[in-house]
Design an enzyme around this catalytic site. Structure first.
Site, PDB file in Angstrom:
ATOM      1  N   GLY A 104      -1.435  -3.737   1.949  1.00  0.00           N
ATOM      2  CA  GLY A 104      -0.591  -4.499   2.872  1.00  0.00           C
ATOM      3  C   GLY A 104       0.804  -3.898   2.963  1.00  0.00           C
ATOM      4  O   GLY A 104       1.393  -3.821   4.044  1.00  0.00           O
ATOM      5  N   ARG A 132      -6.799  -7.051   8.886  1.00  0.00           N
ATOM      6  CA  ARG A 132      -5.618  -7.730   8.327  1.00  0.00           C
ATOM      7  C   ARG A 132      -4.517  -7.793   9.391  1.00  0.00           C
ATOM      8  O   ARG A 132      -4.307  -6.833  10.131  1.00  0.00           O
ATOM      9  CB  ARG A 132      -5.152  -7.019   7.053  1.00  0.00           C
ATOM     10  CG  ARG A 132      -6.226  -7.089   5.970  1.00  0.00           C
ATOM     11  CD  ARG A 132      -5.741  -6.571   4.642  1.00  0.00           C
ATOM     12  NE  ARG A 132      -4.724  -7.440   4.062  1.00  0.00           N
ATOM     13  CZ  ARG A 132      -4.068  -7.154   2.946  1.00  0.00           C
ATOM     14  NH1 ARG A 132      -4.299  -6.018   2.309  1.00  0.00           N
ATOM     15  NH2 ARG A 132      -3.164  -7.987   2.469  1.00  0.00           N
ATOM     16  N   GLU A 326      -0.643 -14.368  -4.554  1.00  0.00           N
ATOM     17  CA  GLU A 326      -1.439 -13.331  -5.224  1.00  0.00           C
ATOM     18  C   GLU A 326      -1.883 -13.759  -6.626  1.00  0.00           C
ATOM     19  O   GLU A 326      -2.736 -13.098  -7.224  1.00  0.00           O
ATOM     20  CB  GLU A 326      -0.697 -11.979  -5.236  1.00  0.00           C
ATOM     21  CG  GLU A 326       0.561 -11.941  -6.042  1.00  0.00           C
ATOM     22  CD  GLU A 326       1.305 -10.590  -5.980  1.00  0.00           C
ATOM     23  OE1 GLU A 326       1.045  -9.779  -5.087  1.00  0.00           O
ATOM     24  OE2 GLU A 326       2.151 -10.381  -6.854  1.00  0.00           O
ATOM     25  N   ARG A 398      -8.041  -8.226  -7.432  1.00  0.00           N
ATOM     26  CA  ARG A 398      -7.801  -9.493  -8.140  1.00  0.00           C
ATOM     27  C   ARG A 398      -9.088 -10.303  -8.317  1.00  0.00           C
ATOM     28  O   ARG A 398      -9.164 -11.175  -9.177  1.00  0.00           O
ATOM     29  CB  ARG A 398      -6.699 -10.300  -7.457  1.00  0.00           C
ATOM     30  CG  ARG A 398      -5.358  -9.556  -7.474  1.00  0.00           C
ATOM     31  CD  ARG A 398      -4.164 -10.419  -7.200  1.00  0.00           C
ATOM     32  NE  ARG A 398      -3.066  -9.593  -6.710  1.00  0.00           N
ATOM     33  CZ  ARG A 398      -2.229  -8.873  -7.465  1.00  0.00           C
ATOM     34  NH1 ARG A 398      -2.350  -8.911  -8.779  1.00  0.00           N
ATOM     35  NH2 ARG A 398      -1.280  -8.128  -6.936  1.00  0.00           N
TER      36      ARG A 398
END
Ligand SMILES: O=C(O)C1=C[C@@H](OP(=O)(O)O)[C@@H](O)[C@H](O)C1
Ligand SMILES: C=C(OP(=O)(O)O)C(=O)O
Length: 438
Positions: A104, A132, A326, A398
Site C-alpha cells: 500500500g 486495492r 493493522e 498478518r
C-alpha cells in the site's frame, strides 16, 4: 505480475509446550522506513536511514526510487556501526517502471513522487494491487495538475506522465478507504509549486496514527505542516512548499510486527521483552500495550525495552480498532483463544487490505472449529475449543502471523505460505522458533 510469494507450502506452526520466556529483537518499522525513503529522495541533500527494515515492501520502495534515478547505497552507518542506507537524491527521472508488489505504501506514496519526474512512470503490481483503492491519489493528482493514464477504475495499473513539476494547491478527497491517500499527498507536498492543502470529505478516516507519523516525519525534515490538531480546520492538512533536509534517522522497531511475540507471552502465560521499544512514537503498534493489557497481560517499559507478561488468563475485548486496523488479525487470533467473547469494530476498510481480512479471519478460524461472524465493520468472536488444520493465508503476512499465534495453543495447525511474512518481516519463522527455543 505474479506475487513473489504465491506458494502453497505448509509450515507446521510450533505448539508451545510451556510459558515462553524470551527477548525478541524486532526489525525496523515498514511504515517509518518507507516514509523515510520517500522523504530522503525528495530532500535537497543526502540522508541516512539507520537500521532500516529490509523486507519485500521496503525493497520494492527502494527499487522504485532507484528506477526514478535516486541513488540508495546499502552499507554501514555513518559512525561505522549497524546497517544503514545512504540516500543520494537527484533529479527524479522518467521513463521508469515501478513494481508495487502489494505494498500500500508503494502504490499510494509514489504516484505523487512520479508526478515530479521528468518523464512517464508506469506502475504495476501483484494481481491484488489492482483491487486495492487508489482513486483518492489518482483523482487528487489530476486536480493538482498531473496527467495520468489508467483504465478508469481508480486503481492500478497506471502511468503517471511526470513533467518535472506539479502546481499543487488545494484538493478534496474521500480517504475513508485508506489513510495512505492523505499521507501520500502530504509527503510530496513540500515539492509541489504551491505546496498542498488536503481536505478529507468522507465520513470516516482510518489509521490516524499513520497520518500523525507522516506529519511528524515531514516536520523532522524541515517541512511546515498545519494540521487539525495544531489548531487548523477539522479534516484539513496544509503543507507549505520548501526544501527538505537530509537527516540521519534511526528507524524504530516495527511495533505492529512485535504483536505476535507479545501475543505469545499472553497466550502462554509467559514473558517477552522487546528491546528498543520507543518511549514516544506515532506507531499504531504502541496501542498493543493497552489492548493486550485489557486482554489479560501486563507490561512495563524498562531500560531493557518493553517487558510484557501474560497472566495465564486471556480475556475477550470489545474494542474499536479503526485507528490501528493493522493490529486486527493478531487481536482476532488472541480473541479466539480467550475465556470470553470479543467484538472488534471500526475496521470495514480491512476488506480492501492485502486480502479481505474480515472474510479471511472468519473462514480460517471457523475452519479450526471457531465461531466468528462478520459484522458491518468488524468481527464477533466467540471462543470455542479449536482443533488443528490448514490455516490459509491469502498472501497476507498478518494472516500468517495470526495463524502462528493460534498454533501456539492448538496442536496441528499448519500455516500455508509462511514465506508471505517477508512482506514486512522476512525473519519471522526463525524469530518465532528462536523465541520458543530460548
Ligand atoms: O501509512 C501507512 O504506513 C499505513 C497505513 C494504514 O493503511 P490504511 O489506512 O489503508 O489502513 C495501515 O493499515 C498500513 O499497514 C500502513
Ligand atoms: C495493510 C497493510 O499494509 P499496506 O502497507 O500494504 O497497506 C499491513 O501491513 O497490515
Amino acid at each position: 505480475m505474479a506475487p513473489n510469494t504465491a506458494d502453497t507450502a505448509l509450515w507446521p506452526a510450533p505448539h508451545a509446550s510451556g510459558a515462553v520466556d524470551a527477548t525478541v529483537h524486532v526489525p525496523g518499522s515498514k511504515s517509518v522506513t518507507n516514509r523515510a525513503l520517500v522523504l530522503a529522495s525528495l530532500a535537497s541533500e543526502p540522508g541516512w536511514l539507520r537500521r532500516p527494515l529490509r523486507s519485500r515492501d521496503t525493497l520494492l520502495m527502494a527499487g522504485a526510487l532507484r528506477a526514478m534515478g535516486i541513488e540508495i547505497e546499502e552499507g554501514v552507518g555513518p559512525d561505522g556501526t549497524g546497517e544503514a542506507w545512504r540516500v543520494l537524491p537527484t533529479g527524479l527521472r522518467g521513463p521508469a517502471t515501478v513494481d508495487v508488489g502489494n505494498a500500500g505504501t508503494v502504490m499510494r506514496f509514489l504516484p505523487p513522487v512520479a508526478a515530479l519526474a521528468d518523464g512517464p512512470v508506469r506502475f504495476d503490481g501483484d494481481p491484488r494491487s489492482y483491487e486495492r483503492p487508489l482513486n483518492g491519489v489518482i483523482d487528487a493528482l489530476r486536480q493538482l495538475g498531473a496527467r495520468i493514464d489508467d483504465d478508469g477504475r481508480g486503481a492500478l495499473p497506471l502511468t503517471v506522465h511526470g513533467s518535472g513539476a506539479l502546481d499543487g494547491g488545494p484538493v478534496a478527497i474521500d480517504a475513508s478507504s485508506s489513510s495512505q491517500f492523505v499521507s501520500a499527498l502530504l509527503l510530496s507536498g513540500p515539492r509541489f509549486n504551491q505546496g498542498v492543502e488536503v481536505r478529507h470529505t468522507g465520513a470516516t478516516l482510518p489509521s490516524m496514527p499513520h497520518i500523525r507519523m507522516t506529519v511528524d516525519m515531514l516536520r523532522a525534515v524541515g517541512a511546515q505542516v498545519d494540521t487539525p490538531e495544531s489548531g487548523g480546520e477539522p479534516n484539513v492538512w496544509r503543507v507549505t512548499p520548501g526544501a527538505l533536509l537530509g537527516r540521519d534517522l534511526v528507524i524504530e522497531p516495527d511495533l505492529s510486527n512485535a504483536q505476535p511475540f507479545l501475543a505469545a507471552a499472553l497466550v502462554t502465560g509467559g514473558k517477552v521483552v522487546i528491546p528498543d521499544w520507543p518511549a514516544r512514537t506515532t506507531q499504531p503498534g504502541d496501542r498493543l500495550r493497552e489492548i493486550f493489557t485489557e486482554m489479560g497481560g501486563s507490561c512495563e517499559l524498562t531500560e531493557f525495552g518493553l517487558v510484557f507478561t501474560g497472566s495465564g488468563s486471556v480475556h475477550g475485548i470489545d474494542v474499536d480498532l479503526s485507528e490501528v486496523g493493522e493490529l486486527t488479525p493478531g487481536v482476532a487470533a488472541v480473541a479466539a483463544l480467550a475465556d470470553s467473547p470479543s467484538t472488534l469494530r471500526g475496521v470495514a476498510h480491512l476488506r480492501l487490505h492485502e486480502t479481505d481480512r474480515l472474510a479471511a479471519l472468519t473462514k480460517e478460524i471457523n475452519e479450526l472449529g471457531g465461531d466468528v461472524t462478520e459484522t458491518a465493520d468488524g468481527l464477533h468472536i466467540r471462543p470455542r475449543r479449536l482443533h488443528g488444520g490448514i490455516f490459509h493465508t491469502y498472501d497476507d503476512h498478518r494472516m500468517a502471523t495470526a495463524g502462528a499465534i493460534i498454533g501456539l495453543a492448538v496442536e496441528g495447525v499448519q500455516i500455508e505460505n509462511v514465506a508471505t511474512t517477508a512482506k514486512t518481516l522476512p525473519d519471522f519463522p526463525d524469530l518465532w522458533t528462536g523465541m520458543l527455543g530460548a
